[in-house]
Design a protein around this motif. Structure first.
Motif, short mmCIF file in Angstrom:
data_model
loop_
_atom_site.label_atom_id
_atom_site.label_comp_id
_atom_site.label_asym_id
_atom_site.label_seq_id
_atom_site.Cartn_x
_atom_site.Cartn_y
_atom_site.Cartn_z
N PRO A 224 127.15 -0.86 89.03
CA PRO A 224 125.84 -0.26 89.27
C PRO A 224 124.85 -1.28 89.82
N ASN A 225 123.90 -0.82 90.60
CA ASN A 225 122.74 -1.64 90.93
C ASN A 225 121.87 -1.73 89.68
N ILE A 226 121.01 -2.73 89.66
CA ILE A 226 120.13 -2.93 88.50
C ILE A 226 118.72 -3.26 88.98
N VAL A 227 117.73 -2.62 88.39
CA VAL A 227 116.32 -2.98 88.60
C VAL A 227 115.73 -3.31 87.25
N CYS A 228 115.08 -4.47 87.15
CA CYS A 228 114.45 -4.90 85.91
C CYS A 228 112.96 -5.06 86.14
N PHE A 229 112.18 -4.14 85.58
CA PHE A 229 110.72 -4.22 85.65
C PHE A 229 110.21 -4.92 84.39
N VAL A 230 109.31 -5.89 84.57
CA VAL A 230 108.65 -6.53 83.42
C VAL A 230 107.15 -6.48 83.64
N GLY A 231 106.44 -5.94 82.65
CA GLY A 231 105.00 -5.89 82.71
C GLY A 231 104.38 -7.15 82.14
N GLU A 232 103.12 -7.35 82.45
CA GLU A 232 102.36 -8.49 81.94
C GLU A 232 101.45 -7.99 80.81
N PHE B 246 105.54 -7.70 87.41
CA PHE B 246 104.16 -7.49 87.84
C PHE B 246 103.20 -8.54 87.28
N TYR B 247 102.03 -8.63 87.91
CA TYR B 247 100.99 -9.55 87.46
C TYR B 247 99.89 -8.85 86.67
N ALA B 248 99.48 -7.66 87.11
CA ALA B 248 98.46 -6.90 86.37
C ALA B 248 99.11 -6.27 85.14
N PRO B 249 98.35 -6.12 84.04
CA PRO B 249 96.93 -6.47 83.87
C PRO B 249 96.75 -7.81 83.17
N HIS B 250 96.65 -8.87 83.91
CA HIS B 250 96.42 -10.20 83.37
C HIS B 250 94.95 -10.57 83.56
N ALA B 251 94.37 -11.23 82.56
CA ALA B 251 93.00 -11.72 82.71
C ALA B 251 92.89 -12.59 83.96
N PRO B 252 91.80 -12.48 84.72
CA PRO B 252 90.55 -11.80 84.43
C PRO B 252 90.48 -10.32 84.84
N PHE B 253 91.58 -9.62 84.85
CA PHE B 253 91.61 -8.17 84.91
C PHE B 253 90.96 -7.55 86.15
N TYR B 254 91.16 -8.15 87.31
CA TYR B 254 90.69 -7.49 88.53
C TYR B 254 91.52 -6.24 88.78
N ARG B 255 90.83 -5.18 89.20
CA ARG B 255 91.50 -3.90 89.43
C ARG B 255 91.81 -3.71 90.91
N LEU C 25 112.97 -1.38 81.74
CA LEU C 25 111.53 -1.66 81.74
C LEU C 25 111.14 -2.29 80.41
N SER C 26 110.41 -3.42 80.48
CA SER C 26 109.89 -4.03 79.27
C SER C 26 108.64 -4.84 79.63
N SER C 27 108.25 -5.75 78.74
CA SER C 27 107.06 -6.57 78.94
C SER C 27 107.26 -7.93 78.31
N ASP C 28 106.49 -8.91 78.76
CA ASP C 28 106.63 -10.26 78.22
C ASP C 28 106.01 -10.40 76.83
#
Length: 503
Positions: A39-47, A210-219, A310-313
């Motif tokens: 299988p192909n694999i995609v690993c998403f990690v949120g900040e 991904f980088y968001a949502p990391h301080a200083p939280f620019y949208r 999908l997970s997060s640091d």
């Protein structure tokens, strides 16, 4: 699926494989001789993505259909945690399957993964996969000593609208390039889609972190007014600071990661409402970027051939105990989302209540790929739980550690043990302090039971388990001060590392 497992059981028996080793045999058999398509694999990690910042986990303030879909079509792990709630150590753990005390990547300033520890991406590549990394690694060297088939990442942190990003392929990297005007995660996702569109003869594993949502939280510019007028509920523990943190250690009361008066100046939100709404906007942007990858996989008819994790640091405080940031061993800091979709292997809508860890990410990706999990990895593949295999032996407690001190937020180093019901936290440098919580009766962790009559046996048991877990994980690490100042003067660069970049 069941027919295949029956055949594997027969083959395992004829090969002399015991029942307790059948899961390992199955994982190996999936990759033997190339008889099955990998299988192909995609690993998403949120900040700092919290476990409860998804529609599917009950959040009513935000709509996350694309991330929800991963769990809806796969397995949601309801009790997922990190073993060190700090960016770099956690990311190193996800890539190696090892504790911070094992690799030595213990903090954001002591963050090198020694070459003797292979990354899961290296093992996948050796096993026939094309590998790509896009986004924030935070690891010293930004993972560029590894032979990625495609790389698009940055050293340390990013400027949201003026990031400097290094691009490379097959282990060769050009100079960092300034990208102006495009939101950083939009840029990362666009590059990820472009890479997916390339022709290839091998299965792929893409890490999009991904980088968001990391301080200083620019949208993102189109979300600057989102959540306007939406009331933000105050956590039950929000006013603990006004009461002087009754019953809690000074290590908690004296930490700097408080809403409104942190000493990490540019990182600190000035109100609960500002913090929560900015964080939700970042998660909302994560979701649409996940949606862009879904769209490309479907366009190429690859969705059914692709496993997605999908997970997060780490988690993130959104006002609990009047805190923001992470580091402390309270639930909002250590708890993360964990969802795994693997068509044909995991039944849609599956859920597991077992305690899974970021330690388990690397072994899981290897088992998905049909590759052997190295014996030295300290995590366990979550695939057996996700597939609903019967009688899976699983952990009943686990070790937490945090070492970055002195430094940003000034959270004192600690270790702890968490079971399905109880948590013991030990701030181990002098003056030593402890916290003990019953998560069943006190889910907000407001009533510290340590030292109270009637809890002596429980306390001794958890202290013994903490010592045993350190032994079981070969923890001989000796804490060393970071060398950073205890408090920061006005004007010092913040933890986010966002400083003016030269062209």
């Amino acid at each position: 699926m069941e027919t295949r497992r029956t055949v594997l059981k027969y083959l395992g028996a004829t090969a002399g494989v015991s029942a307790c080793n059948l899961e390992t045999f199955e994982a190996s058999a999936r990759g033997v001789g190339g008889s099955e398509k990998k299988p192909n694999i995609v690993c998403f990690v949120g900040e700092g993505l919290r476990w409860d910042e998804l529609s599917s986990t009950g959040n009513r303030l935000i709509h996350t259909p694309n991330m929800d879909r991963i769990g809806r079509e796969g397995c949601t792990f309801r009790n997922a945690f990190v073993v060190n709630a700090l960016c770099l150590p956690s990311r190193a753990t996800m890539l190696t399957g090892m504790y911070s005390h094992t690799t030595g990547a213990v903090s954001n300033v002591q963050g090198k993964i020694p070459a003797r520890f292979q990354l899961v991406s290296d093992l996948l590549q050796n096993g026939g996969y094309e590998t790509a990394f896009l986004g924030k690694s935070h690891i010293e060297g930004a993972l560029m000593e590894h032979n990625w088939d495609y790389y698009f990442g940055f050293v340390g942190q990013a400027d949201y609208y003026r990031p400097r990003i290094t691009e490379g392929s097959r282990g060769k990297y050009g100079p960092a390039k300034l990208y102006e005007g495009e939101y950083v995660d939009t840029l990362l996702t666009r590059k990820a889609v472009e890479w997916l569109q390339q022709k290839r003869t091998k299965p792929f594993c893409m890490f999009l972190w991904f980088y968001a949502p990391h301080a200083p939280f620019y949208r993102p510019k189109d979300m600057v007014n989102d959540f306007n007028g939406v009331p933000i509920p105050k956590p039950a523990s929000f006013d603990e600071d006004l009461k002087g943190y009754p019953g809690k250690p000074r290590a908690v009361a004296d930490a700097d990661n408080k809403i409104g008066y942190s000493e990490v100046f540019s990182d600190d939100p000035r109100s609960l409402e500002e913090l929560v709404k900015d964080h939700l906007a970042g998660v909302q942007d994560n979701d649409r970027n996940v949606g862009a990858i879904w769209q490309e996989l479907e366009r190429q008819n690859l969705a059914n051939d692709t496993a997605i994790l999908l997970s997060s640091d780490h988690g993130f405080f959104l006002g609990e105990h009047h805190l923001y940031d992470k580091r402390l061993m309270y639930e909002p800091s250590i708890r993360v989302p964990m969802m795994l979709r693997f068509p044909g292997q995991i039944k849609p809508g599956t859920a597991s209540d077992e305690m899974v860890l970021n330690l388990d990410v690397a072994p899981t990706l290897l088992e998905i790929a049909g590759l052997r999990v190295p014996a030295e990895m300290q995590g366990k593949s979550m695939l057996a739980l996700a597939e609903g295999r019967p009688n899976v032996a699983w952990r009943k407690d686990w070790l937490y550690e945090y070492y970055e001190y002195p430094g940003f937020e000034n959270v004192r180093p600690c270790r702890g043990v968490r079971t399905d019901r109880y948590k013991l936290i030990h701030f181990f440098i002098e003056p030593q302090e402890f916290e003990l919580y019953d998560l069943q009766t006190d889910p907000d962790e407001m009533n510290n039971l340590y030292g109270k009559p009637g809890y002596e046996d429980l306390t001794n048991h958890l202290k013994q388990r903490l010592a045993a877990l350190r032994t079981e994980t070969n923890d001989t690490y000796e804490y060393k001060p970071t060398g950073m100042p205890l408090h920061w003067d006005m004007g010092v660069q913040s933890e986010s590392g966002l400083v003016k970049q030269s062209k």
